[in-house]
Design a protein around this motif. Sequence first.
Motif, short mmCIF file in Angstrom:
data_model
loop_
_atom_site.label_atom_id
_atom_site.label_comp_id
_atom_site.label_asym_id
_atom_site.label_seq_id
_atom_site.Cartn_x
_atom_site.Cartn_y
_atom_site.Cartn_z
N LYS A 58 0.91 -1.06 0.07
CA LYS A 58 -0.09 -0.02 0.01
C LYS A 58 0.84 1.13 -0.10
CE LYS A 58 -3.69 2.13 2.82
NZ LYS A 58 -4.48 1.87 3.94
N PHE A 59 0.56 2.13 -0.79
CA PHE A 59 1.42 3.51 -0.92
C PHE A 59 0.56 4.40 0.41
CE2 PHE A 59 2.56 2.17 -5.09
CZ PHE A 59 3.87 2.50 -4.98
N ILE A 60 1.64 5.04 1.03
CA ILE A 60 1.16 5.85 2.13
C ILE A 60 2.20 7.13 1.92
CG2 ILE A 60 0.86 6.21 4.59
CD1 ILE A 60 0.77 3.36 4.88
N HIS A 61 1.44 8.26 1.45
CA HIS A 61 2.26 9.43 1.25
C HIS A 61 3.65 9.05 0.24
CE1 HIS A 61 0.00 12.02 3.96
NE2 HIS A 61 0.07 10.93 4.83
N GLU A 62 3.11 8.39 -0.77
CA GLU A 62 4.03 7.93 -1.89
C GLU A 62 5.11 7.04 -1.52
OE1 GLU A 62 5.14 11.36 -4.46
OE2 GLU A 62 3.48 12.59 -3.35
N VAL A 63 4.90 6.52 -0.17
CA VAL A 63 6.22 5.37 0.39
C VAL A 63 5.36 4.16 0.04
CG1 VAL A 63 7.66 4.65 2.04
CG2 VAL A 63 7.31 7.15 1.64
N LEU A 64 5.99 3.27 -0.33
CA LEU A 64 5.46 1.86 -0.46
C LEU A 64 5.60 1.13 0.88
CD1 LEU A 64 3.88 -0.12 -2.27
CD2 LEU A 64 6.20 -1.18 -3.03
N GLU A 65 4.44 0.70 1.58
CA GLU A 65 4.46 0.12 2.67
C GLU A 65 4.34 -1.37 2.37
OE1 GLU A 65 5.30 -1.20 6.30
OE2 GLU A 65 5.30 1.03 5.87
N LEU A 66 5.40 -2.15 2.70
CA LEU A 66 5.31 -3.64 2.67
C LEU A 66 5.10 -4.09 4.25
CD1 LEU A 66 8.57 -3.98 0.38
CD2 LEU A 66 6.30 -3.98 -0.25
N PRO A 67 3.77 -4.54 4.40
CA PRO A 67 3.48 -4.76 6.05
C PRO A 67 4.10 -6.23 6.28
CG PRO A 67 1.56 -4.81 4.24
CD PRO A 67 2.64 -4.41 3.37
N LEU A 68 4.25 -6.19 7.67
CA LEU A 68 4.46 -7.51 8.11
C LEU A 68 3.62 -8.32 8.33
CD1 LEU A 68 6.90 -5.47 10.62
CD2 LEU A 68 7.70 -7.15 9.02
N SER A 69 3.78 -9.49 7.97
CA SER A 69 3.04 -10.63 7.98
C SER A 69 2.33 -11.09 9.59
CB SER A 69 3.38 -11.98 7.36
OG SER A 69 3.54 -11.63 5.95
N SER A 70 1.19 -11.53 9.47
CA SER A 70 0.60 -11.92 10.88
C SER A 70 0.82 -13.31 10.77
CB SER A 70 -0.76 -11.59 10.81
OG SER A 70 -1.08 -10.16 10.80
N CYS A 71 0.75 -13.84 12.19
CA CYS A 71 0.81 -15.23 12.50
C CYS A 71 -0.38 -15.82 11.88
CB CYS A 71 1.02 -15.44 14.13
SG CYS A 71 2.51 -15.07 14.65
N PRO A 72 -0.46 -16.93 11.29
CA PRO A 72 -1.78 -17.36 10.96
C PRO A 72 -2.65 -17.84 12.03
CG PRO A 72 -0.11 -18.17 9.38
CD PRO A 72 0.52 -17.46 10.50
N SER A 73 -2.09 -18.30 12.95
CA SER A 73 -2.77 -18.62 14.32
C SER A 73 -3.14 -17.51 15.22
CB SER A 73 -2.42 -19.75 15.05
OG SER A 73 -1.99 -20.80 14.20
#
Length: 162
Positions: A58-73
């Motif tokens: 997701k771009f936030i103020h023109e910076v691409l955010e590569l979010p950290l993944s959640s634990c499936p459980s």
Amino acid sequence: QIETAHKVFLKVLNYTPKGFRAPHLRMTADTYRILRDLNYDYSSSQPQYKLGIFGKSKFIHEVLELPLSSCPSHPRQIIETYHWFRSEYKIPVQKAGKLLASEFEKLLHETIRLKSFSTVFFDPMDLALMENFDHMFCLLRSYRRKFNLRVVRYIDLVKAIK
């Protein structure tokens, strides 16, 4: 602090950073604006559950955010070693390593099923404590062959997304 650190990277290391990880994952709109003004390409500082997305950027103020993944459980916790080895939960090291490896394998399955990407953070200090970290590397090797799973650097992922 970001601007000062940026100047130090340039002056001392002769290196221009393109990516950012916020200490303790504390990000604000101002942080993204500062990163944009310093020409950062990406950040990986937000848990995906806070952004409401899985395996997407997701771009936030023109910076691409590569979010950290959640634990499936445990969808409101990210996959990273601090939680498992040094947090207030005080999970015994042997058990923590097995739980982390299990969550990591579940994450790989979800990533493949959704044809998406996942981001995780493993602190080398914590990995030294983990008896079965080599099992996670074996999983990655196996999944790379079996499912054409790719392991890439952030900057390469950014190039592929842009």
